[in-house]
Design a protein around this motif. Structure first.
Motif, short mmCIF file in Angstrom:
data_model
loop_
_atom_site.label_atom_id
_atom_site.label_comp_id
_atom_site.label_asym_id
_atom_site.label_seq_id
_atom_site.Cartn_x
_atom_site.Cartn_y
_atom_site.Cartn_z
N PHE A 2 0.84 -1.25 -0.02
CA PHE A 2 0.20 0.18 -0.01
C PHE A 2 0.83 1.21 -0.06
O PHE A 2 2.04 1.31 0.87
N VAL A 3 0.57 2.09 -0.92
CA VAL A 3 1.35 3.40 -0.80
C VAL A 3 0.54 4.70 -0.79
O VAL A 3 -0.60 4.67 -1.59
N THR A 4 0.79 5.47 -0.22
CA THR A 4 0.23 6.86 -0.04
C THR A 4 1.28 8.00 0.10
O THR A 4 2.29 7.94 0.81
N ASP A 5 0.93 9.12 -0.42
CA ASP A 5 1.53 10.66 -0.21
C ASP A 5 0.73 11.35 0.86
O ASP A 5 0.93 12.56 0.99
N LEU A 6 -0.07 10.43 1.56
CA LEU A 6 -0.95 11.13 2.68
C LEU A 6 -2.60 11.77 2.12
O LEU A 6 -3.24 11.95 2.51
N ILE A 7 -2.36 11.93 0.70
CA ILE A 7 -3.32 12.39 0.08
C ILE A 7 -4.14 11.59 -1.01
O ILE A 7 -5.19 11.39 -1.08
N TYR A 8 -3.35 11.01 -1.96
CA TYR A 8 -3.69 10.12 -2.90
C TYR A 8 -2.97 8.88 -2.49
O TYR A 8 -2.17 8.51 -1.66
#
Ligand SMILES: [Zn+2]
Length: 349
Positions: free
Chosen positions: A78-84
């Motif tokens: 799971f990957v996130t830039d904290l927004i997407y």
């Protein structure tokens, strides 16, 4: 009563007043205005902070990657830039990427290279064609024989209206597609809960992982106008479709939190509470409209219509906020938009 609603009620009165008094002195008002001026009647400071239980679930960025990356099931990241949000799966026969948001820049590619340095990326599956979730796909354009998998309707849209950074699909399907890569099963199914052409639900049965983008925002009230849906009825019906799947993980594309089954149940209950509240208020529509018509002496039916709409929207939002403010973050920011979206749908159907 929340100050926000004092203001919108006041705005309605002001609009009525502007019909009676000199127009030149009227400052234009639209509902839903947030002022960054702390002394303003509708100051941003009247909005509640995010709830602590939501903040406690927030992901953190791994500075080595510039993204948050976590292996939620063996081989499934799971990957996130904290927004997407996106994900990738390392299989024995290569890597499958699920969405490439442009906000990640080249970091997604770097993370994959660091996680599985010897593996090749073989597939990019697009949940839908919108640039904000797949406009980073061009960063994978140099990969030979990369399969870019998308719904046929998305390929048609992109052919007619190419979007910057979004690669053209190479493998398309009409309603369902079952892919097996390196022994990992990917079940794709089209739906219409968000995009104007097609959405794809991406399901990995062995990992109990379901991905459906721009729907649920775990821990938060849905984004404005129910995730800016282009199909209100399909949005409401989609929860039942999601819950037919056997899943533990729910990747919905936004906020830093990876969702779970309970998040989908909560989002469904929230959406149906909005719907029931709006429909419960609809019998009062004509009386509200008549009140507005009388106030403007039957000279401005549009204004009376807007007054009726705003009245129902604001009464709905007030009820929703009081019932949900301790359960979901940012309800006070978006509840009026959810009520309005549902109301616009209700008056047309
Ligand atoms: Zn979208």
């Amino acid at each position: 009563m929340h100050k926000f609603f004092n203001y919108t009620t006041a705005a309605s009165v002001l609009v009525l007043a502007s019909a009676t008094f000199s127009f030149a002195e009227t400052t234009y008002n639209t509902a839903n205005t947030i002022s960054l001026d702390v002394d303003h009647a509708d100051s941003f400071q009247h909005f509640a902070p995010e709830l602590p239980q939501m903040r406690a679930r927030a992901a953190t960025i791994n500075t080595e990657f510039g993204l948050h990356v976590s292996e939620i099931e063996p081989g499934l990241f799971f990957v996130t830039d904290l927004i997407y949000q996106s994900a990738f799966v390392v299989t024995d026969d290569g890597i499958v990427v699920l969405d490439a948001p442009p906000s990640f820049g080249a970091n997604l590619r770097n993370v994959i290279a660091m996680t599985a340095p010897d593996a090749e990326i073989t597939h990019l599956i697009m949940s839908h064609g919108h640039r904000d979730h797949n406009g980073g796909s061009h960063l994978f354009a140099d990969i030979p024989e990369l399969e870019i998998v998308a719904a046929a309707q998305v390929a048609e849209t992109l052919e007619e209206f190419p979007l910057e950074g979004v690669l053209a699909p190479t493998q398309i399907f009409d309603s369902t597609l079952d892919l097996t890569v390196g022994g990992i099963e990917f079940q794709l199914q089209t739906a219409n809960f968000h995009a104007e052409d097609a959405d794809v639900m991406i399901y990995l049965p062995d990992q109990k992982f379901l991905m459906a983008i721009d729907t649920v925002t775990p821990g938060e009230a849905p984004f404005m106008n129910f995730g800016a849906t282009t199909n209100v009825n399909a949005y409401f019906e989609t929860f039942a479709t999601f819950l037919e799947y056997d899943f533990d993980h729910f990747l919905s594309g936004h906020v830093s939190v990876l969702g779970n089954r309970q998040d989908v149940v909560t989002a469904r209950d929230y959406a149906f509470d909005v719907r029931n509240t709006v429909y419960g208020l609809m019998p009062g529509f004509n009386d509200r409209m008549m009140e507005g018509l009388e106030a403007v002496e039957f000279q401005n039916a549009n204004l009376a219509y807007r007054v009726a709409m705003e009245g129902i929207r604001d009464d709905c939002a007030e009820q929703i906020i009081s019932r949900w403010k301790n359960k979901l973050s940012v309800v006070d920011l978006w509840a009026d938009s959810h009520c309005e979206t549902t109301l616009v749908y209700a008056v047309m159907h």
